[in-house]
Scaffold this motif. Structure first.
Motif, PDB file in Angstrom:
ATOM      1  N   ILE A 149      15.915  49.678  47.205  1.00 13.32           N
ATOM      2  CA  ILE A 149      17.217  49.665  47.875  1.00 13.32           C
ATOM      3  C   ILE A 149      16.998  49.524  49.374  1.00 13.32           C
ATOM      4  N   GLU A 150      17.648  48.523  49.949  1.00 10.07           N
ATOM      5  CA  GLU A 150      17.622  48.345  51.400  1.00 10.07           C
ATOM      6  C   GLU A 150      18.984  48.729  51.959  1.00 10.07           C
ATOM      7  N   ILE A 151      18.977  49.533  52.987  1.00  9.24           N
ATOM      8  CA  ILE A 151      20.208  49.972  53.638  1.00  9.24           C
ATOM      9  C   ILE A 151      20.156  49.516  55.086  1.00  9.24           C
ATOM     10  N   ASN A 152      21.181  48.799  55.528  1.00 10.29           N
ATOM     11  CA  ASN A 152      21.236  48.314  56.904  1.00 10.29           C
ATOM     12  C   ASN A 152      22.570  48.690  57.529  1.00 10.29           C
ATOM     13  N   ALA A 153      22.505  49.331  58.686  1.00 13.55           N
ATOM     14  CA  ALA A 153      23.725  49.683  59.406  1.00 13.55           C
ATOM     15  C   ALA A 153      24.422  48.427  59.891  1.00 13.55           C
ATOM     16  N   GLY A 154      25.743  48.409  59.784  1.00 14.94           N
ATOM     17  CA  GLY A 154      26.517  47.277  60.285  1.00 14.94           C
ATOM     18  C   GLY A 154      26.767  47.413  61.776  1.00 14.94           C
ATOM     19  N   ALA A 155      27.590  46.518  62.304  1.00 11.58           N
ATOM     20  CA  ALA A 155      27.944  46.596  63.719  1.00 11.58           C
ATOM     21  C   ALA A 155      28.719  47.890  63.968  1.00 11.58           C
ATOM     22  N   GLY A 156      28.523  48.483  65.142  1.00 12.85           N
ATOM     23  CA  GLY A 156      29.257  49.709  65.432  1.00 12.85           C
ATOM     24  C   GLY A 156      28.394  50.812  66.016  1.00 12.85           C
ATOM     25  N   ALA A 196      28.111  49.465  56.230  1.00 17.50           N
ATOM     26  CA  ALA A 196      26.664  49.393  56.001  1.00 17.50           C
ATOM     27  C   ALA A 196      26.431  48.459  54.819  1.00 17.50           C
ATOM     28  N   GLY A 197      25.361  47.697  54.883  1.00 23.85           N
ATOM     29  CA  GLY A 197      25.039  46.745  53.826  1.00 23.85           C
ATOM     30  C   GLY A 197      23.932  47.271  52.927  1.00 23.85           C
ATOM     31  N   ILE A 198      24.097  47.034  51.622  1.00 29.22           N
ATOM     32  CA  ILE A 198      23.103  47.459  50.633  1.00 29.22           C
ATOM     33  C   ILE A 198      22.581  46.233  49.896  1.00 29.22           C
ATOM     34  N   VAL A 199      21.271  46.148  49.749  1.00 27.57           N
ATOM     35  CA  VAL A 199      20.627  45.116  48.935  1.00 27.57           C
ATOM     36  C   VAL A 199      19.753  45.829  47.909  1.00 27.57           C
ATOM     37  N   VAL A 200      19.858  45.435  46.641  1.00 27.61           N
ATOM     38  CA  VAL A 200      19.069  46.059  45.579  1.00 27.61           C
ATOM     39  C   VAL A 200      18.186  45.000  44.924  1.00 27.61           C
ATOM     40  N   LEU A 254      20.774  50.419  36.594  1.00 29.12           N
ATOM     41  CA  LEU A 254      21.811  51.339  37.045  1.00 29.12           C
ATOM     42  C   LEU A 254      22.337  50.983  38.422  1.00 29.12           C
ATOM     43  N   LEU A 255      21.430  50.588  39.318  1.00 35.99           N
ATOM     44  CA  LEU A 255      21.779  50.480  40.735  1.00 35.99           C
ATOM     45  C   LEU A 255      22.084  49.064  41.211  1.00 35.99           C
ATOM     46  N   ARG A 256      21.899  48.065  40.366  1.00 38.96           N
ATOM     47  CA  ARG A 256      22.066  46.687  40.837  1.00 38.96           C
ATOM     48  C   ARG A 256      23.482  46.405  41.338  1.00 38.96           C
ATOM     49  N   GLY A 257      24.470  47.124  40.814  1.00 37.83           N
ATOM     50  CA  GLY A 257      25.851  46.905  41.244  1.00 37.83           C
ATOM     51  C   GLY A 257      26.166  47.485  42.608  1.00 37.83           C
ATOM     52  N   GLU A 258      25.209  48.193  43.220  1.00 35.87           N
ATOM     53  CA  GLU A 258      25.439  48.771  44.543  1.00 35.87           C
ATOM     54  C   GLU A 258      25.308  47.747  45.663  1.00 35.87           C
ATOM     55  N   LYS A 259      24.835  46.559  45.314  1.00 33.03           N
ATOM     56  CA  LYS A 259      24.662  45.509  46.315  1.00 33.03           C
ATOM     57  C   LYS A 259      26.001  45.136  46.949  1.00 33.03           C
ATOM     58  N   GLY A 260      26.045  45.094  48.275  1.00 35.25           N
ATOM     59  CA  GLY A 260      27.264  44.700  48.964  1.00 35.25           C
ATOM     60  C   GLY A 260      27.507  45.573  50.180  1.00 35.25           C
ATOM     61  N   ALA A 286      16.641  51.187  56.316  1.00 37.25           N
ATOM     62  CA  ALA A 286      15.673  51.905  55.481  1.00 37.25           C
ATOM     63  C   ALA A 286      15.430  51.094  54.225  1.00 37.25           C
ATOM     64  N   LEU A 287      14.252  51.272  53.644  1.00 35.60           N
ATOM     65  CA  LEU A 287      13.894  50.629  52.389  1.00 35.60           C
ATOM     66  C   LEU A 287      13.280  51.698  51.502  1.00 35.60           C
ATOM     67  N   ILE A 288      13.919  51.970  50.363  1.00 35.01           N
ATOM     68  CA  ILE A 288      13.430  53.016  49.478  1.00 35.01           C
ATOM     69  C   ILE A 288      13.185  52.449  48.078  1.00 35.01           C
ATOM     70  N   GLU A 289      12.213  53.016  47.399  1.00 35.59           N
ATOM     71  CA  GLU A 289      11.918  52.633  46.014  1.00 35.59           C
ATOM     72  C   GLU A 289      12.288  53.793  45.108  1.00 35.59           C
ATOM     73  N   ILE A 290      13.076  53.516  44.074  1.00 34.03           N
ATOM     74  CA  ILE A 290      13.464  54.526  43.103  1.00 34.03           C
ATOM     75  C   ILE A 290      12.910  54.115  41.753  1.00 34.03           C
ATOM     76  N   ARG A 291      12.116  55.010  41.142  1.00 35.26           N
ATOM     77  CA  ARG A 291      11.434  54.700  39.895  1.00 35.26           C
ATOM     78  C   ARG A 291      12.012  55.535  38.763  1.00 35.26           C
ATOM     79  N   GLY A 292      12.353  54.875  37.665  1.00 35.57           N
ATOM     80  CA  GLY A 292      12.877  55.599  36.518  1.00 35.57           C
ATOM     81  C   GLY A 292      13.421  54.644  35.469  1.00 35.57           C
TER      82      GLY A 292
END
Length: 368
Positions: free
Chosen positions: A127-134, A215-219, A188-194, A176-182
């Motif tokens: 999961i990549e999390i990027n802050a948007g403008a602001g 904030a933008g999410i990429v999975v 489960l998390l692919r729909g969080e993209k956007g 941030a870039l995090i790896e979740i294993r399970g």
């Protein structure tokens, strides 16, 4: 419920379980598990620790999935046998009814397995999390989302690892870039993209003005054995090294162990800084880059297929997917599925299962 109703309910649950196992091609999965367990006895497998870990995780996931369905079937059969020995006035009827309700909840949870039909759904997730403008507002929001996903992983019992994190100047973080294993982590998390949108009274403004942050999410899935599908040539990448800015062992801030890889043809950028050495960070970054390139290829193929069959998608697809409103009222709402919660505090503490399930059901309907 009456004893007769209880017997009928148990019979219906048993039918649903068997139907679910049939949809999962359960016997084939058991055969695959036996084959994989035999392969684990091969000493050559353990000569490459990273590949062995991924293989071992795949086997563990398959064991967990098959065992829980088998145990569920056995538990229902046990209750059925007990119910047959009771009469309407037996004091055990209430206890068995409660046990049935618990098994029904388990079935509802395991039913998610039927929605994981994607190519990479059984993979671990990046999961990549990027802050948007602001500025500070958006960076604080990105930090809140990082905590949400880490809490989700903790509640699920999924190991989570932060590979890269760039803190904000005043609060939160820039990325941030995090790896979740399970089991089915990516599914489960692919729909969080956007794009995730937050509305609240600003804690960084003396007047507590209402503020909207993004904030933008990429999975991305963690590849298992599909690395050979994409070949990355050295001429197509630019590798930069720099000093890691966060936790990562005794060499942090002493050596240029962090790695940034830019894929020149697509301009995809991947950073990794949490491994112990530059070599390990480079390998992890390349692994993530390959996964991104394969996922991009799949999305392009899906887009072409959609154009051919004339599918019309929403203009907001892939951008703003969910709103988290903390002021003037409290609500979290997914703009695709219309699933909502009136308790943002619980959602931001990692209770996002309802949103994940609603997306999977919505996506399965959309695709069918």
């Amino acid at each position: 419920m009456t004893l007769e109703e209880l017997k009928n309910s148990l019979s219906e649950l048993k039918k649903n379980i068997l139907r679910g196992m049939d949809c999962l091609h359960f016997s084939e999965k058991k055969e695959e598990l036996s084959r994989l367990q035999e392969e684990m006895q091969n000493p050559a497998l353990w000569e490459k620790p990273d590949e062995a870990r991924v293989f071992q995780q795949s086997v563990a996931n398959l064991i967990r999935m098959t065992e829980r369905w088998e145990n569920l079937e056995k538990d229902v059969e046990t209750l059925q046998e007990l119910a047959e020995m009771l009469t309407e006035k037996s004091p055990e009827c209430e206890e068995i009814s409660q046990e049935y309700e618990l098994l029904q909840e388990k079935y509802r949870e395991y039913e998610l397995d039927l929605l994981f039909s994607g190519e990479f759904d059984d993979s671990d997730a990046i999961i990549e999390i990027n802050a948007g403008a602001g500025g500070t507002e958006a960076q604080d929001w990105a930090g809140m989302l990082l905590r949400m996903y880490l809490r989700f992983a903790e509640k699920k019992g999924f190991p989570a690892e932060i590979h890269e994190k760039t803190d904000g100047q005043e609060a939160g973080m820039k990325s941030a870039l995090i790896e979740i294993r399970g089991l089915y982590a990516y599914g489960l998390l692919r729909g969080e993209k956007g794009t995730h949108r937050l509305v609240r009274q600003s804690p960084f403004n003396a007047k507590n003005l209402r503020q909207t942050s993004f904030a933008g999410i990429v999975v991305t899935p963690v590849l298992k054995n599909g690395d050979g599908e994409i070949q990355i040539e050295e001429k197509d990448i630019r590798v930069d090294t720099f000093r890691a800015s966060g936790a990562g062992g005794q060499h942090v801030n002493k050596t240029d162990s962090a790695v940034r890889i830019v894929h020149i043809p697509t301009n995809i950028v991947v950073e990794c800084q949490n491994q112990r050495s530059q070599h390990q960070n480079r390998e992890k970054a390349l692994q993530i880059l390959k996964a991104k390139l394969i996922l991009q290829k799949r999305e392009e193929e899906e887009k072409k297929a959609s154009e051919i069959r004339g599918e019309i998608t929403e203009a907001a697809w892939g951008t703003q997917i969910r709103s988290y409103v903390l002021h003037p009222y409290k609500m979290v709402k997914d703009l695709r599925t219309n699933f909502e919660s009136g308790n943002p505090d619980v959602v931001l503490d990692g209770e996002i299962d309802g949103f994940l399930r609603a997306y999977l059901e919505w996506d399965a309907t959309r695709r069918s």
